[in-house]
Design an enzyme around this catalytic site. Structure first.
Site, PDB file in Angstrom:
ATOM      1  CB  CYS A   2      -0.864   0.027   1.240  1.00 44.85           C
ATOM      2  SG  CYS A   2      -1.842  -1.442   1.463  1.00 44.85           S
ATOM      3  CD1 TRP A  74      -0.350  -6.117  -0.747  1.00 47.84           C
ATOM      4  CD2 TRP A  74      -0.343  -6.159  -2.980  1.00 47.84           C
ATOM      5  NE1 TRP A  74       0.108  -7.344  -1.143  1.00 47.84           N
ATOM      6  CE2 TRP A  74       0.128  -7.400  -2.492  1.00 47.84           C
ATOM      7  CE3 TRP A  74      -0.427  -5.963  -4.356  1.00 47.84           C
ATOM      8  CZ2 TRP A  74       0.508  -8.437  -3.337  1.00 47.84           C
ATOM      9  CZ3 TRP A  74      -0.031  -7.001  -5.194  1.00 47.84           C
ATOM     10  CH2 TRP A  74       0.427  -8.212  -4.683  1.00 47.84           C
ATOM     11  CG  ASN A 100       0.654   1.733   3.850  1.00 48.73           C
ATOM     12  OD1 ASN A 100      -0.456   1.892   3.352  1.00 48.73           O
ATOM     13  ND2 ASN A 100       1.769   2.203   3.303  1.00 48.73           N
ATOM     14  CE  LYS A 486      15.048 -16.825  -8.004  1.00 47.27           C
ATOM     15  NZ  LYS A 486      13.937 -17.525  -7.429  1.00 47.27           N
ATOM     16  CG  HIS A 505      24.492 -42.783  -9.369  1.00 45.30           C
ATOM     17  ND1 HIS A 505      24.798 -44.124  -9.418  1.00 45.30           N
ATOM     18  CD2 HIS A 505      24.273 -42.498  -8.059  1.00 45.30           C
ATOM     19  CE1 HIS A 505      24.757 -44.625  -8.189  1.00 45.30           C
ATOM     20  NE2 HIS A 505      24.439 -43.662  -7.338  1.00 45.30           N
ATOM     21  CE  LYS A 604       7.121 -11.403  -9.452  1.00 43.34           C
ATOM     22  NZ  LYS A 604       8.197 -12.203  -8.834  1.00 43.34           N
TER      23      LYS A 604
END
Ligand code: M6R
Length: 609
Positions: A2, A74, A100, A486, A505, A604
């Site tokens: 927010c 938000w 907020n 990442k 392996h 995104k």
């Protein structure tokens, strides 16, 4: 997250508030609103959607007035909607508040206020603040705000205005940032500097527990016990672009640094009494429903899938329930075996990932209970799942997921402890031990974030290579997968995660002189085995960088470099071990001059198949 803007001065407030809100758009939001002290009374305008929707709605009927507050929301408590948008008013429409943060005890406050005769119109936690201010107001807004915030548990940055005291804004903060911009004969309040950076660079930074009365000509700051505080004026030296990122060069770094806050927010109202107890009443799961679960199926994509892999280890270990983890893109097309008592757990930061949504729908069609862990209130996943456990990471802007992953892990751990409690597996003492260990994690993450210099040095070694390996056993293997994702995602280095025991392996053939191998060794039960694998790599001249708990086996003798991690129970170590891997990926990408926040070919939110 927010955004808050406040203005008081000689000019028309509306355009200044709208401009400020637009400057905060980068924080992410789903509705916007303003409240103005107009000559005809308090006027509130708010709308779901972008600020442009609000502007269109207001059109030419701009509320006049030179005192006002604005907000971009938000959603946390209650879906995005006109009604849930801020500002919120009390019953009398004489008080307006923007806020907020998260008010943990809002349900009990709301109930009490309702008993006192207050009527609520939204689903938000914030509305209790407006009613509290109204409840305590006699003739002094500062006094009313001060009494209101004393009753609030949780985090808040808030600004209030009222009809009876038209010449002031009153604000307060705890665990959520708030700054006051100092102008000439006018002043500003904002959650974040960019809101007014083009108007003033002189600011007061409000500290936790402080309140302020802001008029056009004077700003007075008070401590929680009412003493006047002498504040120092700070000069902002950042440029607007940098300020949006909180002074960081990239959103990814800002979001990594925000992780302690994101974790703390995610525990709010859930880890009770510093972690000694846990309450996920928001799931409305009866003890019988918890006991009836015979199997758990976790479905997700990418980083969220990696969180699910960690969740599997924790759930199987603590709950002794079989847990299967699947990629949503596989799950949806492979006719999975789902017994009626299988709980399907979907994890998605955005709540809009097409494959995850399709998997959720498939599970629902089969009649299975579906619980979603998501970061976005009102997202498709949140709307379509039966139960939702929200991560309170705040909007994640960088394509590479960091703070969402950490809060997903934390949510999985909390869910595990909660199910353990409800199923009668965890007694009070075990629950308290694990809960307090969880509660400590944000501070431990903080301590790792302060060690960027060590990680920069390691990334200097990684940057010239075109291939890097990540190895680990048990839950370390799941973290290795996230570390590799990442690195490849943002630095474009080929990175491969391997279960340490599997090296011989096949992959061992690729270990050549100096090749970087990131070895995770945080799991007590397999520490000796991990060490043997490290020796196998060293014998082939691999360059081993080991991430291990402080004070454990003397890895320093065996490897090229050790990064020591603070101690937590084995099962919670992923929250600590992944943080340096995020920073490592970040600094390596920067060293390779990659576009960190927007890597090539990636989006995104993957809303198409
Ligand atoms: O929004 P979601 O959590 O459903 O997204 C899932 C993946 O697309 C996402 O985690 C992706 O792997 C990240 N970019 C990785 O950093």
């Amino acid at each position: 997250m927010c955004g808050i803007v406040g203005y008081i001065g000689p000019r028309e407030a509306y355009p200044i508030l709208i401009e400020g809100l637009k400057k905060l758009e980068y924080r992410g939001y789903d509705s916007a609103g303003v409240a103005m002290l107009s000559p005809a009374g308090l006027k509130v305008e708010k709308a779901k959607g972008e600020i442009a929707v609000l502007e269109t709605r207001v059109g030419n009927n701009v509320p006049p007035g030179s005192t006002g507050i604005g907000h971009t929301r938000w959603a946390t408590h209650g879906a995005p909607s006109d009604i849930n948008a801020h500002p919120h008013c009390g019953c009398s429409q004489e008080f307006a508040v923007v806020h907020n943060g998260i008010i943990e005890n809002y349900l009990s406050l709301r109930q009490w206020l309702q008993e006192e005769g207050h009527r609520f119109s939204s689903e938000t936690d914030t509305e209790v603040l407006a009613h509290l201010v109204e409840h305590y107001f006699t003739d002094d807004l500062l006094q009313a705000v001060s009494q209101a915030v004393k009753q609030v548990e949780g985090s808040f940055a808030m600004v209030a205005i009222c009809e009876q005291e038209r010449d002031k804004l009153v604000c307060a903060r705890k665990d959520s940032p708030l700054v006051i911009g100092l102008g000439e004969g006018e002043n500003y309040i904002a959650s974040d500097v960019p809101a007014f950076l083009n108007r003033t660079r002189r600011i007061y930074i409000l500290e936790d527990g402080e309140l302020a009365v802001v008029t056009a000509s004077v700003v007075q700051v008070f401590s929680a016990n009412g003493r006047l505080v002498q504040k120092e004026i700070n000069e902002v030296t950042w440029e607007a672009g940098e300020a949006e990122k909180g002074g960081y060069p990239h959103f990814m770094l800002k979001e990594i640094m925000e992780q302690p806050r994101a974790l703390r927010d995610t525990t709010r109202g859930r880890l009770i009494n510093e972690g000694r107890d846990i309450n996920l009443a928001e799931l409305a799961l009866t003890p019988e429903q918890c006991r009836n679960i015979e199997r758990i199926f976790i479905v997700a994509c990418g980083t969220a899938y990696h969180a699910g892999l960690v969740g599997k280890y924790a759930m199987e270990k603590i709950l002794r329930l079989p847990v299967e983890v699947d990629l949503a893109s596989e799950f949806r097309y492979r006719d999975p075996l789902l017994d009626p008592n299988t709980l399907v757990l979907v994890i998605s930061q955005s709540g809009e990932t097409a494959d995850t949504l399709a998997a959720l729908r498939l599970a629902r069609e089969r009649g299975n209970p579906v619980l979603a862990i998501t970061n976005v209130v009102g997202s498709s996943v949140a709307r379509e799942a039966e139960k939702v456990l929200y991560t309170w990471a705040g909007p994640e802007i960088a394509v590479a997921s960091t703070k969402a992953y950490l809060t997903q892990l934390l949510s999985l751990y909390m869910l595990t402890l909660y199910l353990g409690k409800q199923r009668g597996i965890l007694d009070g003492q075990s629950l308290a031990e694990m809960g307090t260990a969880l509660y400590r994690l944000p501070s431990q993450v903080e301590s790792i974030l302060g060690r960027e210099a060590e990680l920069r040095e390691i990334s200097d070694y990684l940057a010239p290579w075109e291939s890097v390996f990540f190895v680990g056993r048990n839950v370390d293997y799941a973290v290795a997968m996230e570390g590799a994702l990442k690195l490849k995602e943002i630095s474009y280095i080929h990175a491969e995660a391997y279960a340490s025991g599997e090296l011989k392996h096949g992959t061992l053939a690729l270990i050549v002189d100096g090749i970087p191998v990131i070895a995770l060794a945080t799991q007590g039960a397999v520490l000796d085995k991990s060490l043997s694998n490290i020796k196998e790599i060293k014998a082939r001249c691999g360059h081993v960088i080991c991430f291990a708990r402080e004070g454990e086996i003397n890895f320093a003798r065996e490897v090229d470099r050790v990064f020591s991690l603070p101690a937590a129970p084995d099962i919670f170590m992923p929250i600590l071990s992944v943080v340096p891997l995020q920073l490592l990926a970040y600094y390596t990408a920067v060293a390779r001059a990659c576009p960190v926040d927007k890597p090539r070919n990636l989006a995104k939110s993957v809303t198409v198949e």
